[in-house]
Design a protein around this motif. Sequence first.
Motif, PDB file in Angstrom:
ATOM      1  N   THR A 122       0.802  -1.226   0.000  1.00  0.00           N
ATOM      2  CA  THR A 122       0.000   0.000   0.000  1.00  0.00           C
ATOM      3  C   THR A 122       0.836   1.277   0.000  1.00  0.00           C
ATOM      4  O   THR A 122       0.269   2.369   0.017  1.00  0.00           O
ATOM      5  CB  THR A 122      -0.932  -0.009   1.234  1.00  0.00           C
ATOM      6  N   GLY A 123       2.169   1.146   0.021  1.00  0.00           N
ATOM      7  CA  GLY A 123       3.000   2.343  -0.074  1.00  0.00           C
ATOM      8  C   GLY A 123       3.145   3.059   1.257  1.00  0.00           C
ATOM      9  O   GLY A 123       2.326   2.906   2.164  1.00  0.00           O
ATOM     10  N   CYS A 124       4.197   3.850   1.353  1.00  0.00           N
ATOM     11  CA  CYS A 124       4.500   4.544   2.615  1.00  0.00           C
ATOM     12  C   CYS A 124       3.871   5.933   2.664  1.00  0.00           C
ATOM     13  O   CYS A 124       3.687   6.495   3.736  1.00  0.00           O
ATOM     14  CB  CYS A 124       6.005   4.679   2.780  1.00  0.00           C
ATOM     15  N   LEU A 125       3.596   6.494   1.500  1.00  0.00           N
ATOM     16  CA  LEU A 125       3.079   7.866   1.442  1.00  0.00           C
ATOM     17  C   LEU A 125       1.883   7.883   0.508  1.00  0.00           C
ATOM     18  O   LEU A 125       1.922   8.452  -0.579  1.00  0.00           O
ATOM     19  CB  LEU A 125       4.181   8.809   0.931  1.00  0.00           C
ATOM     20  N   SER A 126       0.817   7.198   0.925  1.00  0.00           N
ATOM     21  CA  SER A 126      -0.333   7.122   0.031  1.00  0.00           C
ATOM     22  C   SER A 126      -1.638   7.514   0.697  1.00  0.00           C
ATOM     23  O   SER A 126      -2.651   7.588   0.018  1.00  0.00           O
ATOM     24  CB  SER A 126      -0.432   5.736  -0.603  1.00  0.00           C
ATOM     25  N   ALA A 127      -1.611   7.769   2.013  1.00  0.00           N
ATOM     26  CA  ALA A 127      -2.846   8.254   2.645  1.00  0.00           C
ATOM     27  C   ALA A 127      -2.736   9.781   2.758  1.00  0.00           C
ATOM     28  O   ALA A 127      -2.215  10.320   3.736  1.00  0.00           O
ATOM     29  CB  ALA A 127      -3.028   7.599   4.012  1.00  0.00           C
ATOM     30  N   ALA A 128      -3.183  10.462   1.710  1.00  0.00           N
ATOM     31  CA  ALA A 128      -3.065  11.935   1.658  1.00  0.00           C
ATOM     32  C   ALA A 128      -3.877  12.568   2.780  1.00  0.00           C
ATOM     33  O   ALA A 128      -4.912  12.046   3.172  1.00  0.00           O
ATOM     34  CB  ALA A 128      -3.556  12.438   0.311  1.00  0.00           C
ATOM     35  N   ARG A 129      -3.364  13.684   3.279  1.00  0.00           N
ATOM     36  CA  ARG A 129      -4.001  14.263   4.455  1.00  0.00           C
ATOM     37  C   ARG A 129      -4.130  15.775   4.352  1.00  0.00           C
ATOM     38  O   ARG A 129      -3.151  16.479   4.118  1.00  0.00           O
ATOM     39  CB  ARG A 129      -3.151  13.919   5.657  1.00  0.00           C
ATOM     40  N   VAL A 130      -5.375  16.247   4.508  1.00  0.00           N
ATOM     41  CA  VAL A 130      -5.626  17.685   4.663  1.00  0.00           C
ATOM     42  C   VAL A 130      -5.811  17.925   6.158  1.00  0.00           C
ATOM     43  O   VAL A 130      -6.613  17.241   6.792  1.00  0.00           O
ATOM     44  CB  VAL A 130      -6.899  18.109   3.898  1.00  0.00           C
ATOM     45  N   PRO A 131      -5.040  18.857   6.745  1.00  0.00           N
ATOM     46  CA  PRO A 131      -5.210  19.088   8.179  1.00  0.00           C
ATOM     47  C   PRO A 131      -6.645  19.476   8.496  1.00  0.00           C
ATOM     48  O   PRO A 131      -7.379  19.966   7.636  1.00  0.00           O
ATOM     49  CB  PRO A 131      -4.252  20.245   8.476  1.00  0.00           C
ATOM     50  N   PHE A 181      -3.348  22.171  -1.067  1.00  0.00           N
ATOM     51  CA  PHE A 181      -2.868  21.579   0.180  1.00  0.00           C
ATOM     52  C   PHE A 181      -1.678  20.682  -0.166  1.00  0.00           C
ATOM     53  O   PHE A 181      -1.854  19.627  -0.767  1.00  0.00           O
ATOM     54  CB  PHE A 181      -3.970  20.763   0.856  1.00  0.00           C
ATOM     55  N   ALA A 182      -0.493  21.172   0.185  1.00  0.00           N
ATOM     56  CA  ALA A 182       0.723  20.349  -0.003  1.00  0.00           C
ATOM     57  C   ALA A 182       1.112  19.861   1.377  1.00  0.00           C
ATOM     58  O   ALA A 182       2.241  20.028   1.830  1.00  0.00           O
ATOM     59  CB  ALA A 182       1.825  21.180  -0.638  1.00  0.00           C
ATOM     60  N   THR A 183       0.120  19.298   2.052  1.00  0.00           N
ATOM     61  CA  THR A 183       0.231  19.051   3.493  1.00  0.00           C
ATOM     62  C   THR A 183       0.587  17.607   3.843  1.00  0.00           C
ATOM     63  O   THR A 183       0.521  17.240   5.014  1.00  0.00           O
ATOM     64  CB  THR A 183      -1.090  19.452   4.189  1.00  0.00           C
ATOM     65  N   GLY A 184       0.950  16.831   2.849  1.00  0.00           N
ATOM     66  CA  GLY A 184       1.548  15.534   3.137  1.00  0.00           C
ATOM     67  C   GLY A 184       0.580  14.389   3.393  1.00  0.00           C
ATOM     68  O   GLY A 184      -0.587  14.420   2.961  1.00  0.00           O
ATOM     69  N   PHE A 185       1.088  13.413   4.108  1.00  0.00           N
ATOM     70  CA  PHE A 185       0.432  12.104   4.210  1.00  0.00           C
ATOM     71  C   PHE A 185       0.448  11.591   5.645  1.00  0.00           C
ATOM     72  O   PHE A 185       1.293  11.983   6.443  1.00  0.00           O
ATOM     73  CB  PHE A 185       1.192  11.097   3.333  1.00  0.00           C
ATOM     74  N   ASP A 186      -0.479  10.700   5.922  1.00  0.00           N
ATOM     75  CA  ASP A 186      -0.386   9.913   7.151  1.00  0.00           C
ATOM     76  C   ASP A 186       0.605   8.793   6.794  1.00  0.00           C
ATOM     77  O   ASP A 186       0.229   7.745   6.276  1.00  0.00           O
ATOM     78  CB  ASP A 186      -1.773   9.367   7.521  1.00  0.00           C
ATOM     79  N   ALA A 187       1.875   9.087   7.019  1.00  0.00           N
ATOM     80  CA  ALA A 187       2.953   8.283   6.424  1.00  0.00           C
ATOM     81  C   ALA A 187       3.128   6.925   7.102  1.00  0.00           C
ATOM     82  O   ALA A 187       2.920   6.781   8.303  1.00  0.00           O
ATOM     83  CB  ALA A 187       4.265   9.060   6.528  1.00  0.00           C
ATOM     84  N   MET A 188       3.517   5.978   6.322  1.00  0.00           N
ATOM     85  CA  MET A 188       3.985   4.648   6.730  1.00  0.00           C
ATOM     86  C   MET A 188       2.922   3.731   7.340  1.00  0.00           C
ATOM     87  O   MET A 188       2.944   2.533   7.095  1.00  0.00           O
ATOM     88  CB  MET A 188       5.176   4.773   7.700  1.00  0.00           C
ATOM     89  N   THR A 189       2.033   4.276   8.151  1.00  0.00           N
ATOM     90  CA  THR A 189       1.006   3.416   8.738  1.00  0.00           C
ATOM     91  C   THR A 189      -0.395   3.741   8.203  1.00  0.00           C
ATOM     92  O   THR A 189      -1.301   2.913   8.312  1.00  0.00           O
ATOM     93  CB  THR A 189       0.962   3.575  10.276  1.00  0.00           C
ATOM     94  N   GLY A 190      -0.559   4.964   7.643  1.00  0.00           N
ATOM     95  CA  GLY A 190      -1.899   5.431   7.261  1.00  0.00           C
ATOM     96  C   GLY A 190      -2.615   4.503   6.296  1.00  0.00           C
ATOM     97  O   GLY A 190      -3.791   4.173   6.493  1.00  0.00           O
ATOM     98  N   SER A 239       9.073  15.379  12.249  1.00  0.00           N
ATOM     99  CA  SER A 239       8.973  14.945  10.855  1.00  0.00           C
ATOM    100  C   SER A 239       7.856  13.922  10.710  1.00  0.00           C
ATOM    101  O   SER A 239       7.371  13.370  11.704  1.00  0.00           O
ATOM    102  CB  SER A 239      10.285  14.284  10.439  1.00  0.00           C
ATOM    103  N   TRP A 240       7.503  13.645   9.465  1.00  0.00           N
ATOM    104  CA  TRP A 240       6.526  12.568   9.274  1.00  0.00           C
ATOM    105  C   TRP A 240       7.160  11.203   9.532  1.00  0.00           C
ATOM    106  O   TRP A 240       6.455  10.220   9.755  1.00  0.00           O
ATOM    107  CB  TRP A 240       5.814  12.644   7.929  1.00  0.00           C
TER     108      TRP A 240
END
Length: 537
Positions: free
Chosen positions: A143-152, A379-388, A494-495
Amino acid sequence: MAQSAADKQYDAVIVGAGFAGMYMLHRLRGQGLTVRVFEAGDGVGGTWYWNRYPGARCDVESLEYQYGFSDEIQRGWTWTERYAAQPEILRYQNYVADKLDLRRDIQFETRVASATYDERDALWVVDTEKGERVKARFCVMATGCLSAARVPDFEGVGDFKGEKYHTGGWPHEGVDFTGKRVAVIGTGSSAVQSIPLIAEQAKHLTVFQRTANFTLPAGNRPLARDEIQKTKETLLEDRKRARTTNGGIICFEYNERLVEEMTAEERYRELDDRWHLGGFAFLGSFGDMMVTPDANDVAAEYARSEMRKAVKKPEIADLLLPNDHPVGVKRLCLDTHYLETFNEPHVDLVDVRSTPISKITAKGVLVGDKEYEVDAIVFATGFDAMTGAILGVDIVGKKGEKLRDKWAAGPRTYLGLGSAGFPNLFFITGPGSPSVLSNMIVSIEQHVDWISDCIGRLTAGNIRSIEARPDAEDEWVAHVNETAAATLYPQANSWYMGANIPGKPRIFMPYAGGVGVYGEKLAEVANADYAGFALGA
Ligand code: NA7
């Protein structure tokens, strides 16, 4: 949902059809296993399918960011640039999917909702959001490490009347910002890559920065024919060598000398040469750069002085220069005209560290009592990384235990590959493995090879299940933590640490011991009949 006799059964289900899922499918199918891949997108690609924002580009060099398992595949493909842009990488993935005829076993536009382990039959029962159910002996999370995109969770996000985009879910048809007032929230890699291109179109661009990041010159350029040819001759051997390195990359060497062993002139030469080479070579400037604050300070000071040169207004440079974390402990960003973009008269930088964004309004972004009116927000606000993405699937193991509950205080895995209580469930580049600290393709291949060899041996030996032992898992989690604690990595929000998600446990999730050391451990475990795993007859 009721099970029915018609439920389809496979040897393996794979979740995700990015680089990891594609190669996993190929390897398992090669063993004669029946495999079903579920993929949310309508095509292969994973990260490179979703992240179509302007400027999206790999920051590992393309000659190293490709599969290394097939000479035919690598010889049939020619990269054009030092760092490939997203459309080219996606074309490459489609080329591989064609070549290996992968799509016939991939079900697209299908998100997996849950995976539940049936202990009696030792089968995973996998339900999709479309209401289908399949069963499989093995379930592989690709499922990838950076695939659950997140808007704060900004107050008022739903009130905004203009256009809203997240870099990690960009419209396929692209976006035209011509004549528009645009806000970009975030200054991580996605923002650093997209801001120069958005600024080229926008009438006005306002960038909201919470943390200034270290950016290094990318040094992107077209590839020369002879370097492409040379790589083709040696790629498979190069890949073996990459697996013995720290980061899974061989395009630069790490300097092993400690900073105190070098003169001021030698330090400067090392930093300056690497800086101008472009890319992550800078990270290898001193042997102790990521472990000793003094060594890191020397590099950070050099980086800040170079960054300052690119920015005309000193007060903007002061804001853009990172000073709250060591260099390299947050993901470094590769820069192509990012800093220079802030010299443009129509580009503004707003510091939202001193005064955070208070809400999104119908017209724009409110910071304190100042409202920035815009036509579009990125929103360049990243991901719920690694576990999301893993926990996005409701995974239920033995005795009805949910992985979400087990990992509530942080991910717990053995080798980043499996978790106790969840037999026959594998993670590709899961938390507790080098993953995002390395060239992802090298780490993906390392994991896929290990998992497929393991499944092959289980199948041949008529062994029904494999499961991480709790004691081995405890030891590995402790080892991952100790390894991180010996570095400077935990010193940044960091994420990698889960720090970008309010409420997420602060644990350094990747394994910082390096791809080579980690690979030796993987081999040792497999050669010792999967020491640390319990095998069930
Ligand atoms: P990142 O690197 O997680 O960057 C996200 C950015 O968004 C970062 O600057 C964050 O600031 C910022 N952010 C997040 N939440 C907020 C709020 N609430 N307010 C203001 N700013 C916020 O994601 P990217 O997509 O850029 O990159 C992800 C990876 O993809 C990258 O590392 C490469 O591996 C490829 P913060 O730093 O948290 O203060």
